[in-house]
Motif scaffolding. Structure first.
Motif, PDB file in Angstrom:
ATOM      1  N   ASP A  11       0.910  -1.314  -0.058  1.00 18.51           N
ATOM      2  CA  ASP A  11       0.034   0.005   0.053  1.00 18.51           C
ATOM      3  C   ASP A  11       0.989   1.165  -0.060  1.00 18.51           C
ATOM      4  O   ASP A  11       0.258   2.386   0.275  1.00 18.51           O
ATOM      5  N   HIS A  12       2.212   1.102  -0.302  1.00 21.18           N
ATOM      6  CA  HIS A  12       3.102   2.226  -0.498  1.00 21.18           C
ATOM      7  C   HIS A  12       3.330   2.652  -1.707  1.00 21.18           C
ATOM      8  O   HIS A  12       3.548   1.680  -2.692  1.00 21.18           O
ATOM      9  N   ARG A  13       3.355   4.168  -2.122  1.00 21.87           N
ATOM     10  CA  ARG A  13       3.736   4.342  -3.319  1.00 21.87           C
ATOM     11  C   ARG A  13       4.834   5.659  -3.224  1.00 21.87           C
ATOM     12  O   ARG A  13       4.725   6.431  -2.221  1.00 21.87           O
ATOM     13  N   ALA A  14       5.592   5.805  -4.288  1.00 16.46           N
ATOM     14  CA  ALA A  14       6.371   6.766  -3.945  1.00 16.46           C
ATOM     15  C   ALA A  14       7.052   7.253  -5.375  1.00 16.46           C
ATOM     16  O   ALA A  14       6.875   6.498  -6.367  1.00 16.46           O
ATOM     17  N   GLU A  29      -1.615   3.906   1.463  1.00 20.47           N
ATOM     18  CA  GLU A  29      -3.053   3.889   1.395  1.00 20.47           C
ATOM     19  C   GLU A  29      -3.626   5.187   0.721  1.00 20.47           C
ATOM     20  O   GLU A  29      -4.728   5.680   1.083  1.00 20.47           O
ATOM     21  N   GLY A  30      -2.704   5.677  -0.184  1.00 20.15           N
ATOM     22  CA  GLY A  30      -3.363   7.048  -0.782  1.00 20.15           C
ATOM     23  C   GLY A  30      -3.027   8.370  -0.133  1.00 20.15           C
ATOM     24  O   GLY A  30      -3.329   9.677  -0.555  1.00 20.15           O
ATOM     25  N   ARG A  31      -2.578   8.073   1.025  1.00 21.41           N
ATOM     26  CA  ARG A  31      -2.517   9.593   2.061  1.00 21.41           C
ATOM     27  C   ARG A  31      -0.863   9.671   2.025  1.00 21.41           C
ATOM     28  O   ARG A  31      -0.297   8.870   2.115  1.00 21.41           O
ATOM     29  N   ASP A  32      -0.699  11.150   2.035  1.00 18.45           N
ATOM     30  CA  ASP A  32       0.551  11.594   1.674  1.00 18.45           C
ATOM     31  C   ASP A  32       1.328  11.482   3.363  1.00 18.45           C
ATOM     32  O   ASP A  32       0.873  11.832   4.278  1.00 18.45           O
ATOM     33  N   LEU A 153       7.472  16.202   6.521  1.00 18.66           N
ATOM     34  CA  LEU A 153       6.594  15.028   6.963  1.00 18.66           C
ATOM     35  C   LEU A 153       5.359  15.810   7.126  1.00 18.66           C
ATOM     36  O   LEU A 153       5.204  16.931   7.357  1.00 18.66           O
ATOM     37  N   THR A 154       4.199  15.313   6.664  1.00 17.59           N
ATOM     38  CA  THR A 154       2.820  15.918   6.720  1.00 17.59           C
ATOM     39  C   THR A 154       1.712  14.681   7.328  1.00 17.59           C
ATOM     40  O   THR A 154       1.884  13.516   7.301  1.00 17.59           O
ATOM     41  N   SER A 301       5.224   4.790   8.660  1.00 13.36           N
ATOM     42  CA  SER A 301       3.867   5.351   9.168  1.00 13.36           C
ATOM     43  C   SER A 301       3.290   4.296  10.259  1.00 13.36           C
ATOM     44  O   SER A 301       3.971   3.276  10.211  1.00 13.36           O
ATOM     45  N   ALA A 302       2.571   4.763  10.934  1.00 14.39           N
ATOM     46  CA  ALA A 302       1.977   3.825  11.753  1.00 14.39           C
ATOM     47  C   ALA A 302       0.487   4.380  12.422  1.00 14.39           C
ATOM     48  O   ALA A 302       0.239   5.598  12.452  1.00 14.39           O
ATOM     49  N   GLY A 303      -0.270   3.525  12.825  1.00 16.72           N
ATOM     50  CA  GLY A 303      -1.533   3.862  13.412  1.00 16.72           C
ATOM     51  C   GLY A 303      -2.848   4.350  12.726  1.00 16.72           C
ATOM     52  O   GLY A 303      -3.586   5.129  13.029  1.00 16.72           O
ATOM     53  N   PHE A 304      -2.534   3.887  11.284  1.00 17.26           N
ATOM     54  CA  PHE A 304      -3.711   4.218  10.298  1.00 17.26           C
ATOM     55  C   PHE A 304      -4.982   3.734  10.683  1.00 17.26           C
ATOM     56  O   PHE A 304      -5.079   2.795  11.000  1.00 17.26           O
ATOM     57  N   GLY A 305      -5.867   4.749  10.758  1.00 16.98           N
ATOM     58  CA  GLY A 305      -7.332   4.291  11.262  1.00 16.98           C
ATOM     59  C   GLY A 305      -7.560   4.197  12.687  1.00 16.98           C
ATOM     60  O   GLY A 305      -8.742   3.833  13.157  1.00 16.98           O
ATOM     61  N   THR A 306      -6.465   4.398  13.460  1.00 16.20           N
ATOM     62  CA  THR A 306      -6.689   4.326  14.964  1.00 16.20           C
ATOM     63  C   THR A 306      -5.931   5.461  15.539  1.00 16.20           C
ATOM     64  O   THR A 306      -5.066   5.904  14.968  1.00 16.20           O
ATOM     65  N   PRO A 307      -6.495   5.657  16.669  1.00 13.71           N
ATOM     66  CA  PRO A 307      -5.717   6.946  17.462  1.00 13.71           C
ATOM     67  C   PRO A 307      -4.220   6.557  17.650  1.00 13.71           C
ATOM     68  O   PRO A 307      -3.880   5.549  18.064  1.00 13.71           O
TER      69      PRO A 307
END
Length: 308
Positions: A11-14, A29-32, A153-154, A301-307
């Motif tokens: 799910d990574h793109r660059a 997952e499509g998020r920067d 980072l964003t 990255s970590a925690g996608f979809g969770t706090p």
């Protein structure tokens, strides 16, 4: 001809631009995960900083008894900023679905008469992005060398908005920071962050109105020798790690950028040496003829979809 090379893994793109061998984008997952660009970078987005990162004060330095003068590329401070390779078109050496390797020969010229061979590899895997750089002295004299990178980072929303409601947190594993003058050049030795505005050590704190254009060192590392910076938001966090070859981290909160880019993203710049190392000698790599040096950092990255 300049190209944009695409990398994919899970799910990574660059994207990587052959101009400057620069990181144009990184998503999960499509998020920067970094502030992206397509054609021309703003404020050194994703750029490679070599053969020096940050500033050479007065655009001049002495090395091995000789004085050298560089072009002034930051008129406001009179400095030479961020090296010589960010506008060079690099050669793709190997291209696969999940990785690419690029190289260039810095032939040496006025101000920096030291030939170098530079190669950079970008690789995606399930953990994110890993970037590995090798530099070799191809000349006959010892060369001064430093390396840095300039990703922002964003978190998918301007940091100024998240910080206003204390939804952006920053963790920087640094025991000391480098005081600087109004030209952003070092003044004195690094000082402890303990209890001050720049004490951003784990578990970090809300960014709020913290203004950063600051070099940190005394980095705390994990068992693998990696120092980690984490930028956390409401539902995920983005991290940058660097190996022991990077002894410094420059953080820039983008307060001096214009319009919608102001405080929208956070530059986290792994550096092998501090600002003005060509003059101070602090952290400066002295590459002997035929000698090579290797440096690695990554973004995850970590925690996608969770706090977070």
């Amino acid at each position: 001809m300049p190209e944009v090379l695409e990398l994919r893994h899970g799910d990574h793109r660059a994207t990587v631009h052959t101009t400057g061998a620069a990181l144009g984008s990184l998503t999960r997952e499509g998020r920067d995960l970094v502030w992206p660009y397509e054609r021309r970078p703003e404020a050194f987005q994703g750029q490679v900083l070599a053969p020096w990162p940050n500033r050479v004060g007065g655009a001049r330095y002495r090395f091995e008894g000789d004085e050298y003068r560089l072009a002034v590329t930051e008129p406001g401070t009179g400095a030479a900023l961020h090296g010589l390779v960010h506008d060079v078109v690099w050669e793709p050496l190997a291209v696969a679905g999940h990785e690419v390797r690029l190289g260039t020969d810095l032939r040496g010229g006025e101000g920096y008469p030291f030939p170098l061979r530079l190669e950079i590899g970008y690789r995606l895997d399930e953990a994110g992005l890993t970037v590995t750089t090798e530099a070799a002295n191809t000349g006959t004299d010892t060369a001064p060398f430093g390396l840095g990178f300039h990703p922002y980072l964003t978190l998918g929303a301007p940091l100024r908005d998240l910080a206003a409601r204390d939804a952006a947190h920053l963790s920087v594993p640094a025991r000391t920071y480098q005081p600087a003058d109004d030209r952003l050049l070092p003044v004195g030795d690094p000082v402890p962050v303990e209890g001050g505005v720049f004490d951003l050590r784990p578990p970090g704190r809300a960014m709020g109105g913290t203004v950063l254009d600051t070099a940190f060192t005394g980095l705390e590392r994990d068992g693998d020798g990696r120092a980690w910076v984490w930028l956390s938001g409401p539902d995920h966090r983005v991290g940058l790690w660097c190996d022991r070859s990077f002894g410094w981290l420059q953080l820039f909160s983008a307060d001096t950028l214009d319009g919608g880019d102001r405080r929208a993203h956070l530059a986290v710049e792994p550096m092998t040496c501090p600002p003005d190392a060509f003059n101070s000698g602090t952290g400066l790599i002295r590459l002997a003829p035929g000698e090579r040096t290797r440096h690695t950092f990554g973004i995850t990255s970590a925690g996608f979809g969770t706090p977070s």
